[in-house]
Design an enzyme around this catalytic site. Structure first.
Site, mmCIF file in Angstrom:
data_model
loop_
_atom_site.group_PDB
_atom_site.id
_atom_site.type_symbol
_atom_site.label_atom_id
_atom_site.label_comp_id
_atom_site.label_asym_id
_atom_site.label_seq_id
_atom_site.Cartn_x
_atom_site.Cartn_y
_atom_site.Cartn_z
ATOM 1 N N SER A 156 18.995 6.293 5.449
ATOM 2 C CA SER A 156 19.063 7.367 4.455
ATOM 3 C C SER A 156 18.965 8.687 5.186
ATOM 4 O O SER A 156 18.141 8.839 6.079
ATOM 5 C CB SER A 156 17.944 7.246 3.425
ATOM 6 O OG SER A 156 16.689 7.265 4.052
ATOM 7 N N ASN B 224 15.426 5.331 9.379
ATOM 8 C CA ASN B 224 15.807 6.380 8.438
ATOM 9 C C ASN B 224 15.991 7.663 9.255
ATOM 10 O O ASN B 224 15.817 7.657 10.476
ATOM 11 C CB ASN B 224 14.764 6.508 7.309
ATOM 12 C CG ASN B 224 13.359 6.800 7.824
ATOM 13 O OD1 ASN B 224 13.190 7.569 8.789
ATOM 14 N ND2 ASN B 224 12.348 6.205 7.212
ATOM 15 N N GLN B 225 16.336 8.749 8.586
ATOM 16 C CA GLN B 225 16.647 9.978 9.325
ATOM 17 C C GLN B 225 15.477 10.446 10.197
ATOM 18 O O GLN B 225 15.650 10.770 11.378
ATOM 19 C CB GLN B 225 17.026 11.106 8.349
ATOM 20 C CG GLN B 225 17.274 12.432 9.059
ATOM 21 C CD GLN B 225 17.911 13.481 8.169
ATOM 22 O OE1 GLN B 225 18.162 13.229 6.984
ATOM 23 N NE2 GLN B 225 18.182 14.646 8.730
ATOM 24 N N ASP C 68 12.903 -2.616 4.302
ATOM 25 C CA ASP C 68 12.867 -4.038 4.682
ATOM 26 C C ASP C 68 14.094 -4.761 4.147
ATOM 27 O O ASP C 68 14.726 -5.570 4.837
ATOM 28 C CB ASP C 68 11.610 -4.705 4.117
ATOM 29 C CG ASP C 68 10.340 -4.037 4.618
ATOM 30 O OD1 ASP C 68 10.328 -3.591 5.773
ATOM 31 O OD2 ASP C 68 9.373 -3.950 3.845
ATOM 32 N N THR D 144 0.843 -1.198 0.000
ATOM 33 C CA THR D 144 0.000 0.000 0.000
ATOM 34 C C THR D 144 0.877 1.246 0.000
ATOM 35 O O THR D 144 0.454 2.313 0.383
ATOM 36 C CB THR D 144 -0.918 0.005 1.230
ATOM 37 O OG1 THR D 144 -0.074 -0.060 2.384
ATOM 38 C CG2 THR D 144 -1.850 -1.174 1.228
ATOM 39 N N THR E 58 17.777 0.117 12.445
ATOM 40 C CA THR E 58 17.923 0.659 11.087
ATOM 41 C C THR E 58 16.894 1.758 10.797
ATOM 42 O O THR E 58 16.108 1.636 9.864
ATOM 43 C CB THR E 58 17.758 -0.467 10.045
ATOM 44 O OG1 THR E 58 16.453 -1.072 10.246
ATOM 45 C CG2 THR E 58 18.822 -1.531 10.155
ATOM 46 N N ASP F 222 8.483 8.641 7.397
ATOM 47 C CA ASP F 222 9.522 9.005 6.431
ATOM 48 C C ASP F 222 9.388 10.483 6.090
ATOM 49 O O ASP F 222 8.455 11.149 6.532
ATOM 50 C CB ASP F 222 9.377 8.149 5.163
ATOM 51 C CG ASP F 222 10.736 7.814 4.547
ATOM 52 O OD1 ASP F 222 11.661 8.637 4.678
ATOM 53 O OD2 ASP F 222 10.865 6.752 3.941
ATOM 54 N N THR G 172 12.425 -0.981 0.331
ATOM 55 C CA THR G 172 13.872 -0.788 0.468
ATOM 56 C C THR G 172 14.316 -0.844 1.929
ATOM 57 O O THR G 172 15.393 -1.343 2.240
ATOM 58 C CB THR G 172 14.323 0.558 -0.130
ATOM 59 O OG1 THR G 172 13.509 1.593 0.405
ATOM 60 C CG2 THR G 172 14.214 0.557 -1.632
HETATM 61 P P1 ATP Z 1 10.869 2.215 3.842
HETATM 62 O O1 ATP Z 1 10.134 3.402 3.376
HETATM 63 O O2 ATP Z 1 10.866 1.059 2.911
HETATM 64 O O3 ATP Z 1 10.596 1.846 5.268
HETATM 65 P P2 ATP Z 1 13.263 3.448 4.789
HETATM 66 O O4 ATP Z 1 12.928 4.889 4.778
HETATM 67 O O5 ATP Z 1 13.298 2.734 6.074
HETATM 68 O O6 ATP Z 1 12.363 2.681 3.745
HETATM 69 P P3 ATP Z 1 15.394 4.121 3.147
HETATM 70 O O7 ATP Z 1 16.375 4.686 4.083
HETATM 71 O O8 ATP Z 1 14.531 5.051 2.404
HETATM 72 O O9 ATP Z 1 14.597 3.147 4.031
HETATM 73 O O10 ATP Z 1 16.066 3.174 2.070
HETATM 74 C C1 ATP Z 1 16.915 2.118 2.408
HETATM 75 C C2 ATP Z 1 18.026 1.995 1.393
HETATM 76 O O11 ATP Z 1 17.485 1.832 0.092
HETATM 77 C C3 ATP Z 1 18.945 3.201 1.304
HETATM 78 O O12 ATP Z 1 20.033 3.039 2.167
HETATM 79 C C4 ATP Z 1 19.391 3.176 -0.136
HETATM 80 O O13 ATP Z 1 20.506 2.314 -0.249
HETATM 81 C C5 ATP Z 1 18.244 2.527 -0.866
HETATM 82 N N1 ATP Z 1 17.361 3.476 -1.562
HETATM 83 C C6 ATP Z 1 16.067 3.725 -1.290
HETATM 84 N N2 ATP Z 1 15.548 4.604 -2.163
HETATM 85 C C7 ATP Z 1 16.553 4.913 -3.013
HETATM 86 C C8 ATP Z 1 16.664 5.772 -4.168
HETATM 87 N N3 ATP Z 1 15.634 6.487 -4.625
HETATM 88 N N4 ATP Z 1 17.858 5.829 -4.796
HETATM 89 C C9 ATP Z 1 18.913 5.125 -4.367
HETATM 90 N N5 ATP Z 1 18.865 4.309 -3.304
HETATM 91 C C10 ATP Z 1 17.710 4.193 -2.637
HETATM 92 MG MG MG Z 2 12.761 6.058 3.048
HETATM 93 NA NA NA Z 3 15.175 2.182 7.565
HETATM 94 MG MG MG Z 4 11.582 1.915 6.920
#
Ligand code: ATP
Ligand code: MG
Ligand code: NA
Ligand code: MG
Length: 337
Positions: free
Chosen positions: A217, A180-181, A261, A47, A178, A148, A259
Site C-alpha cells: 500500500s 508497505n510504503q 498477512d 493486539t 511485501t 506502518d 491484511t
Molecule cells: P499490516 O498492518 O496488516 O501489516 P500492511 O501495512 O503490511 O498491513 P497493507 O499494505 O496496509 O498491509 O494492506 C495490504 C492490502 O490490504 C492492501 O494491498 C489492500 O489491498 C488491502 N487493504 C488494507 N486496508 C485496506 C483498506 N482500508 N481499504 C482497502 N483495501 C485495504
Molecule cells: Mg498497512
Molecule cells: Na505489507
Molecule cells: Mg504488514
C-alpha cells in the site's frame, strides 16, 4: 482455528508442492497447500487497531492499551486485554531440530511475518540459510513487518534493532518481499511520494536481493487525499522480461487487522499458480483480499448498526470468503508500467 490467534513466522508444506510457513494458514489450506506452521506468538486475540485509535504502537502490554483507551476516550476500542505467549528463539530452534531429525525440511516455500525480537529473527535467518542449502530452489517470501503510517506519519511497532537485521541479513536471502510504503522506505533509507520515486525504491530493494517486490500500500501522487490506495509490484528475475505493475483501489473507511498477512499469503499462492503471469498473479491476490475486506466491512456495519464497527466486528471474514479465496473473480486490474 481462528485466524487472529495465530501470528506469522511459520513454515508451510504442500502436496501440490512443499512450502514453509504462513501466518494465515487457512487461505493456503483452502487452496490445497499443505502447511507446517510455527506460531511465533500464540495470543488470545490480536493486539492491533489500538494504533489507529490511540496513535500508539500495536502489540503493547494490555495495561497500556487499557490506560490509553480510557485516556483518549476512544469510541472504537481495540480489544482491551490480551494473554498468551511469545515463542523464544531457543524454542524455534528446538522445533527446527525436530523437523531436521526427521528429514522433513524439503519445503518449497518459506513465509515469515511478524517477529518482535532480534535474536529470534537472527535464528530465523540461520534456519532459512540452512533450508536453502538443502534445497536451492526453495523460495523465501518475507513480509518485513516493521511498522506502518498513521495520518501520514510512519512509526515502527517492532524494536528498532530489527531494521539492520532485515536490511543486511534477511533481504539478501529473500526472493519475494511485501513491505508497505513505510517499510520499503525504512529498508532503503529513501522516502517516496510519486510513482517514479516508488519505482526507484523498488529498484533499490531488488539490488539488495529479492527478485520480486510488492509495495502493498502506498500513497503516491495524492492518492490518500482522494481516499485511494496504490499497490506497486516489480519482478526482476534472471531470464525473464522485467515487469512492473500498478493497481489502484478505493480505501475502505475502516482499519482492518491481518491484511498484510493475507496479502503475503495470497501473493505466494498466486505466484505459484501463475509463475509466468506476474500481472495476473497480482490481480488475483489483490482481488481476493478486496473480496474479503468488502464482505468484512459489510458484515461489520450490519452488526454495528449506527455505531462505528469495533475490532471484533471487523475480524476478517475468512471462512465466509472461502470461494473468493479459492477462485477470486478479478475485479481489480493492474496496469503495466
Ligand atoms: P499490516 O498492518 O496488516 O501489516 P500492511 O501495512 O503490511 O498491513 P497493507 O499494505 O496496509 O498491509 O494492506 C495490504 C492490502 O490490504 C492492501 O494491498 C489492500 O489491498 C488491502 N487493504 C488494507 N486496508 C485496506 C483498506 N482500508 N481499504 C482497502 N483495501 C485495504
Ligand atoms: Mg498497512
Ligand atoms: Na505489507
Ligand atoms: Mg504488514
Amino acid at each position: 482455528e481462528v485466524l487472529h490467534t495465530i501470528w506469522p513466522g511459520e513454515f508451510v508444506d504442500s502436496p501440490e508442492f512443499r512450502a514453509t510457513r504462513i501466518h494465515p494458514r487457512q487461505p493456503f489450506q483452502v487452496m490445497g497447500f499443505e502447511v507446517d506452521t510455527i506460531n511465533s506468538v500464540q495470543f488470545s486475540n490480536h493486539t492491533g487497531n489500538c494504533r489507529a485509535v490511540l496513535g500508539s504502537a500495536r502489540r503493547v502490554p494490555d495495561s497500556t492499551i487499557a490506560a490509553n483507551t480510557r485516556a483518549k476516550g476512544a469510541t472504537e476500542p481495540c480489544y482491551k486485554h490480551w494473554r498468551g505467549h511469545v515463542l523464544k528463539s531457543d524454542e524455534l530452534c528446538e522445533l527446527y531440530e525436530g523437523l531436521r531429525l526427521n528429514g522433513i525440511t524439503d519445503y518449497d516455500y518459506v513465509l515469515t511475518g511478524y517477529t518482535a525480537d532480534r535474536s529470534f529473527l537472527e535464528r530465523l535467518v540461520g534456519i532459512i540459510k540452512d533450508l536453502k542449502q538443502g534445497n536451492p530452489q526453495m523460495v523465501y517470501v518475507c513480509d518485513p513487518v516493521l511498522g506502518d503510517t498513521w495520518d501520514g506519519k510512519g512509526s515502527m511497532y517492532v524494536p528498532e534493532d530489527l531494521l539492520p537485521v532485515y536490511r543486511d541479513l534477511v533481504l539478501p536471502m529473500a526472493d519475494v518481499i511485501t513491505p508497505n510504503q513505510f517499510e520499503a522506505e525504512l529498508l532503503t533509507g529513501r522516502t517516496f511520494s510519486t510513482q517514479s520515486e516508488a519505482i526507484e525504491v523498488m529498484e533499490c530493494l531488488h539490488a539488495r536481493g529479492p527478485h520480486t517486490v510488492l509495495i502493498t500500500s502506498a500513497d503516491v501522487d495524492g492518492a490518500r487525499k482522494n481516499d485511494r490506495l496504490v499497490v506497486f509490484g516489480s519482478r526482476n528475475q534472471p531470464g525473464r522480461r522485467r515487469e512492473r505493475i500498478r493497481m489502484e483501489m478505493p480505501r475502505i473507511s475502516a482499519v482492518f487487522v491481518g491484511t498484510g498477512d493475507l496479502f503475503a499469503a495470497m501473493l505466494l499462492a498466486w505466484l505459484h499458480r501463475h509463475p509466468h503471469d506476474f500481472k495476473l498473479a497480482c490481480e488475483k491476490a489483490v482481488s481476493a483480499i478486496q473480496h474479503v475486506l468488502h464482505r468484512t466491512f459489510h458484515c461489520a456495519r450490519e452488526l454495528a448498526g449506527h455505531e462505528k464497527p469495533n475490532s471484533a466486528e471487523l475480524e476478517l471474514r475468512m471462512i465466509q470468503s472461502k470461494k473468493d479465496i479459492e477462485d477470486p473473480q478479478v475485479t481489480l486490474h493492474a496496469s503495466s508500467l
